[in-house]
Scaffold this active site. Structure first.
Site, PDB file in Angstrom:
ATOM      1  CD  GLU B 130      -2.777  -1.389  -0.017  1.00 38.50           C
ATOM      2  OE1 GLU B 130      -2.874  -0.476  -0.864  1.00 38.50           O
ATOM      3  OE2 GLU B 130      -3.311  -2.503  -0.188  1.00 38.50           O
ATOM      4  CG  HIS B 139      -0.822  -4.123  -8.844  1.00 33.30           C
ATOM      5  ND1 HIS B 139      -2.131  -4.517  -8.924  1.00 33.30           N
ATOM      6  CD2 HIS B 139      -0.660  -3.647  -7.586  1.00 33.30           C
ATOM      7  CE1 HIS B 139      -2.728  -4.281  -7.763  1.00 33.30           C
ATOM      8  NE2 HIS B 139      -1.859  -3.748  -6.946  1.00 33.30           N
ATOM      9  CB  CYS B 164      11.570  -5.743  -8.147  1.00 30.57           C
ATOM     10  SG  CYS B 164      10.775  -4.462  -9.154  1.00 30.57           S
TER      11      CYS B 164
HETATM   12 ZN    ZN Z   1      -2.235  -2.941  -5.049  1.00 26.51          ZN
HETATM   13 ZN    ZN Z   2       8.443  -4.298  -8.748  1.00 33.43          ZN
END
Ligand code: ZN
Ligand code: ZN
Lengths: 451, 177
Positions: B130, B139, B164
């Site tokens: 969040e 996303h 990441c």
């Molecule tokens: Zn989300």
């Molecule tokens: Zn990512």
């Protein structure tokens, strides 16, 4: 898929449009919305959308009307319908008119994510195929293997991919789940489709008979062998051999089988001529072969040779979502076969069918519908038309229990198991909230693996 | 930039403490626990027996001018948006506010067996998720990235517990973890 997929949400409720808009936007789609069918049509004819999500019930043009109008413009349009629980039968009818699927509101985000992803992937694959001008027709769905559940769709994906190869396939599942239909689907969708698929039920024949059945025999090779006879392996040349109930063959036959599968050569019983045959092998079993291997009753080398690609079919009780579709399918099937006008089914009867455990799986369901259509006196199948054990199933469970708590415990366990421990779904069926359900689970010490 | 955790109908102090510690390890920003005066019952839907998260965020926005940073609302109650059966959380993209419900992060919600460590892991992942939205992240397709979408608890468990490399560059004050 690097280009953003375009989704159009059509719903008259602003709040629904907004929350779905945000959800899809977060999921990285390009989203647009329309508050009625007219606007949706206008938007659709101006720009292409990869997927439409359409509410079934809207003032003015209904979702179904919109579906047919869009399909008239673009027969490949991908449409998913939103529906209330009460209008599921209409939604099923919509599938026949070309809707990809339907989903009930409010939507489980997990389910929506899978549904949308699968729909778009399937579409992308289809377009890719068209572009490659490959003549791979869309997978042919065998009769009775109706279903839109996640499990069934997964099976179609597997069938689709394995059909194009020559891999040895093993199909596993309880009896009556339709293992033979899967084998046929693989065959029909493979490039062996112009040659036969030969089925052998290995469990039905004594060892000596099975041998001549599989390999054929020369005249006079044993008592009763009055003529030379081709074996199943020979008949399957160019095509597929389907060995059902593979777990029941003897150890001696297992050695023979392994040799034939590896060399594609064999002698007829009582013959010296070496016969060559080019076949694909598909086997099926409902037995735990791994245990048979451990117990020394099934050869390990044969097991690995056959178990190259496995397809597992869930029992019907684990994919109850498919029951309404199957019921619909069988009613149609028997309506035309019996020359009766289309029957429908009462909600109560359908509920019984959905809640019954179906130990005999799809086959048992088919028999139940056939029976109901024979004995039923009205245009609608009612509970009384169903076989006694089906309609009384829910009470059988309780017959040995005296105390209310014991009954409740057993019943909750049953419903949990039937719904793969999906707490929300179970709570919904039991008409209690999840907290109450959770409390009961801990009170009775229910566990996922207990049956 | 500071991070403010606002528990509302959030019953586990142990979980709250452990979450603060986890976030402190990961961010160089200060982590505060604040007390907001919001009556969640105003956002309870009698029909659905759940709380309407979008409206809760709208209410919280009015009360948090004084906090300079990101405000994460933590709750044990089950939350929803109208079209969906439930959400784990909701966040303002590129904004200050988010809400996170741990209701469906509890293992006992699914199996009846409680697992506090699993709960903490899931809560940390969803809090980072969040927050990521607050920092403008959408996303991420990388399953190892905490910004991967999760619509079901299985997906929460599968995905990684950190950003990441690509997503990390967007998050301010995030320590290499
Ligand atoms: Zn989300
Ligand atoms: Zn990512």
């Amino acid at each position: 898929m690097d280009k953003k997929q375009r989704i159009l949400i059509v719903d008259d409720e602003k709040i629904v449009r907004e929350s779905l808009f945000h959800w899809f936007e977060e999921e990285n789609y390009f989203v647009d919305t329309a508050e009625d069918g007219e606007i949706a049509l206008k938007k659709y004819s101006k720009e292409k959308f990869d997927l439409l999500l359409v509410d079934m019930k809207m003032p003015g043009m209904s979702g179904l009307d919109l579906l047919s109008k869009i399909k008239a413009i673009d027969k490949d349009a991908l449409i998913i319908l939103f529906t209330a629980f009460s209008s599921v039968p209409t939604a099923i009818a919509a599938l026949k008119n070309g809707a990809y699927d339907y989903i009930t509101k409010p939507v489980d985000p997990d389910e929506l994510a899978h549904l949308v992803k699968n729909a778009l992937e399937k579409r992308a694959l289809k377009m890719e195929n068209v572009q490659l001008k490959e003549n791979i027709s869309e997978i042919i769905r065998p009769d009775n293997l109706i279903g839109e559940s996640f499990q069934i769709r997964k099976i179609y994906e597997l069938v689709n991919s394995v059909s194009r190869t020559d891999t040895t396939v093993m199909i596993r599942g309880e009896s009556g789940t339709g293992k033979e239909l899967i084998a046929k689907a693989i065959h029909i969708n493979s490039n062996r489709k112009y040659s036969p698929i030969i089925t052998v039920n290995c469990g039905a024949l004594a060892e000596s008979l099975l041998e001549s059945e599989l390999f054929g025999h020369e005249k006079g090779s044993f008592t009763g062998a009055q003529f030379k006879r081709k074996g199943k392996f020979e008949m399957a040349d160019g095509g597929t051999i389907f060995l059902d109930e593979i777990g029941s063959i003897s150890l001696r036959m297992q050695i023979e089988l392994l040799r034939v599968i590896e060399t594609k050569q064999f002698n007829r019983v009582g013959g010296n001529e070496l016969i060559k045959s080019d076949f694909r092998v598909i086997t099926a079993t409902n037995e735990p072969l791994e245990e048979l291997v451990k117990a020394g009753k099934f050869r390990e080398d044969l097991y690995y040779r056959l178990n190259v690609f496995t397809i597992v079919i869930s029992p019907l009780r684990e994919r109850r979502d498919d029951i309404p579709l199957l019921v619909d399918f069988f009613i149609n099937k028997f309506s035309s076969a019996m020359n009766k006008k289309n029957k429908s089914i009462s909600k109560e009867a359908l509920d019984f069918l959905i809640n019954y455990d179906w130990p005999g799986n799809v086959r048992e369901l088919e028999n139940a519908i056939e029976r109901a259509m024979v004995v039923g006196k009205q245009d609608t199948i009612i509970v009384d038309d169903l076989p006694f054990h089906v309609s009384k199933n829910n009470f059988d469970l309780m017959k040995d229990e005296k105390s209310l708590a014991a009954m409740e415990k057993k019943y909750i366990q049953k419903i949990l198991n039937e719904n793969s421990w999906n707490i929300s779904k179970t709570a919904q069926i039991l008409e209690i909230d999840r907290v109450t359900l959770y409390n009961k689970i801990s009170k009775y010490g229910l566990r996922k693996d207990e049956y | 930039m500071e991070i403010f955790l606002a528990p509302l109908k959030f019953y586990s102090n142990v979980l709250l403490e452990r979450l603060v510690k986890e976030l402190s390890n990961r961010f160089s920003s200060k982590i505060h626990v604040i007390d907001l005066k919001v009556n969640l019952d105003d956002f309870f839907s009698v029909d659905r027996r759940q709380y309407y998260s979008t409206q809760i965020i709208a209410e919280v926005i009015k009360l948090t001018d004084e906090y300079d940073g990101k405000v994460i609302l933590l709750t044990d109650v089950d939350i929803f948006v109208p079209a969906l059966t439930f959400v784990f959380g909701e966040a303002q993209l590129n904004g200050k506010h988010s809400i996170l419900s741990v209701c469906r992060l509890h293992e006992e919600f699914y199996s009846g067996i409680s697992d506090e460590n699993l709960l903490l892991e899931r809560t940390v992942k969803e809090a980072l998720h969040e927050l990521g939205h607050n920092f403008g992240l959408r996303h991420c397709i990388d399953w190892d990235c905490v910004m991967h979408s999760s619509n079901g608890v299985e997906e929460v468990d599968i995905k990684g517990n950190t950003y990441c490399r690509k997503c990390r560059t967007v998050i301010g004050d995030y320590k290499y973890y």
